[in-house]
Motif scaffolding. Structure first.
Motif, PDB file in Angstrom:
ATOM      1  N   ILE A  78      44.691  15.535 -28.300  1.00  0.00           N
ATOM      2  CA  ILE A  78      45.939  14.902 -27.857  1.00  0.00           C
ATOM      3  C   ILE A  78      47.120  15.831 -28.061  1.00  0.00           C
ATOM      4  O   ILE A  78      47.981  15.980 -27.184  1.00  0.00           O
ATOM      5  N   VAL A  79      47.156  16.493 -29.239  1.00  0.00           N
ATOM      6  CA  VAL A  79      48.256  17.410 -29.550  1.00  0.00           C
ATOM      7  C   VAL A  79      48.277  18.571 -28.572  1.00  0.00           C
ATOM      8  O   VAL A  79      49.339  18.988 -28.098  1.00  0.00           O
ATOM      9  N   ARG A  80      47.109  19.096 -28.240  1.00  0.00           N
ATOM     10  CA  ARG A  80      47.044  20.220 -27.294  1.00  0.00           C
ATOM     11  C   ARG A  80      47.573  19.817 -25.915  1.00  0.00           C
ATOM     12  O   ARG A  80      48.179  20.629 -25.211  1.00  0.00           O
ATOM     13  N   LYS A  81      47.343  18.581 -25.514  1.00  0.00           N
ATOM     14  CA  LYS A  81      47.850  18.108 -24.226  1.00  0.00           C
ATOM     15  C   LYS A  81      49.355  17.899 -24.253  1.00  0.00           C
ATOM     16  O   LYS A  81      50.045  18.139 -23.268  1.00  0.00           O
ATOM     17  N   LYS A  82      49.859  17.431 -25.396  1.00  0.00           N
ATOM     18  CA  LYS A  82      51.279  17.098 -25.502  1.00  0.00           C
ATOM     19  C   LYS A  82      52.168  18.319 -25.706  1.00  0.00           C
ATOM     20  O   LYS A  82      53.300  18.370 -25.217  1.00  0.00           O
ATOM     21  N   LEU A  83      51.673  19.300 -26.465  1.00  0.00           N
ATOM     22  CA  LEU A  83      52.502  20.481 -26.737  1.00  0.00           C
ATOM     23  C   LEU A  83      52.667  21.327 -25.477  1.00  0.00           C
ATOM     24  O   LEU A  83      51.698  21.555 -24.754  1.00  0.00           O
ATOM     25  N   PRO A  84      53.881  21.794 -25.203  1.00  0.00           N
ATOM     26  CA  PRO A  84      54.087  22.694 -24.064  1.00  0.00           C
ATOM     27  C   PRO A  84      53.221  23.953 -24.211  1.00  0.00           C
ATOM     28  O   PRO A  84      53.244  24.596 -25.267  1.00  0.00           O
ATOM     29  N   LYS A  85      52.459  24.275 -23.186  1.00  0.00           N
ATOM     30  CA  LYS A  85      51.520  25.394 -23.273  1.00  0.00           C
ATOM     31  C   LYS A  85      52.222  26.720 -23.545  1.00  0.00           C
ATOM     32  O   LYS A  85      51.690  27.581 -24.235  1.00  0.00           O
ATOM     33  N   HIS A  86      53.429  26.885 -22.973  1.00  0.00           N
ATOM     34  CA  HIS A  86      54.123  28.153 -23.177  1.00  0.00           C
ATOM     35  C   HIS A  86      54.531  28.337 -24.637  1.00  0.00           C
ATOM     36  O   HIS A  86      54.530  29.457 -25.158  1.00  0.00           O
TER      37      HIS A  86
END
Length: 204
Positions: A78-86
């Motif tokens: 969930i955190v990986r999806k929510k955090l901006p990838k950049h």
């Protein structure tokens, strides 16, 4: 307006300072450094008190920082999806290049999301605590001292200027690094093509 805010902070006392520090430690965009600055003005501490107060605020910061740390460990997908990838890419690049001390640097310059990166990386919790403390403690000392000088409006403005300067330097450094990697990769590909052409020519 500033006087009204100071009156509220005076009424809250240490509870207000703890809340201000804790909110940023939760990785919520919030200027904890400005809170410490304000309390440096309100408390008017001596140097001994500045060092002691900075230890207390830093310990509060470390303890509360474990909330987003464990959230990122427990709910990684969930955190990986929510955090901006950049942001994840930026932080991970600097950690890979300069080591885990970038956690401390990130705390110093207000990169709250760096806690999530530490959790996603499964960083040792004691190392995470030590680096978080190492990043926030000197900032706390500086802010208590600057607040103690008295002119808060000027100090807040200078703090923002310093943070923007740090971000600019980091941005230039990252851009230079990416450009260098791109140049090396392009040079490597050109070299392989030249070798292949030379080999074909010799085979003919």
């Amino acid at each position: 307006m500033i006087e009204f805010i100071f009156n509220i902070l005076k009424e809250l006392g240490w509870i207000g300072l703890a809340i201000g520090v804790a909110v940023e430690a939760l990785s919520i965009p919030f200027p904890a450094a400005v809170f410490v600055l304000a309390y440096g003005y309100i408390l008017n501490p001596s140097w001994t008190q500045i060092l002691l107060f900075s230890i207390i605020t830093s310990l509060i910061y470390v303890v509360v920082s474990f909330v987003p740390y464990y959230v990122s460990v427990r709910y990684e997908s969930i955190v990986r999806k929510k955090l901006p990838k950049h942001k994840v890419h930026f932080a991970q690049k600097w950690i890979d290049r300069y080591g885990e001390w970038m956690i401390a640097v990130g705390r110093f310059i207000g990169m709250g999301y760096i806690t999530y990166i530490a959790g996603l990386s499964r960083m040792n919790k004691w190392k995470f605590a030590g680096l978080t403390f190492a990043g926030f403690y000197p900032l706390s000392v500086i802010m208590f001292y600057l607040g103690n000088l008295g002119n808060l409006e000027v100090m807040v403005d200078r703090l923002q200027q310093v943070q923007w300067a740090i971000y600019t330097v980091l941005g230039i450094g990252l851009a230079a690094y990416i450009s260098f990697r791109f140049y090396r990769r392009k040079k490597y590909k050109n070299g392989k093509q030249e070798d292949k052409s030379s080999w074909q020519a010799s085979a003919d």
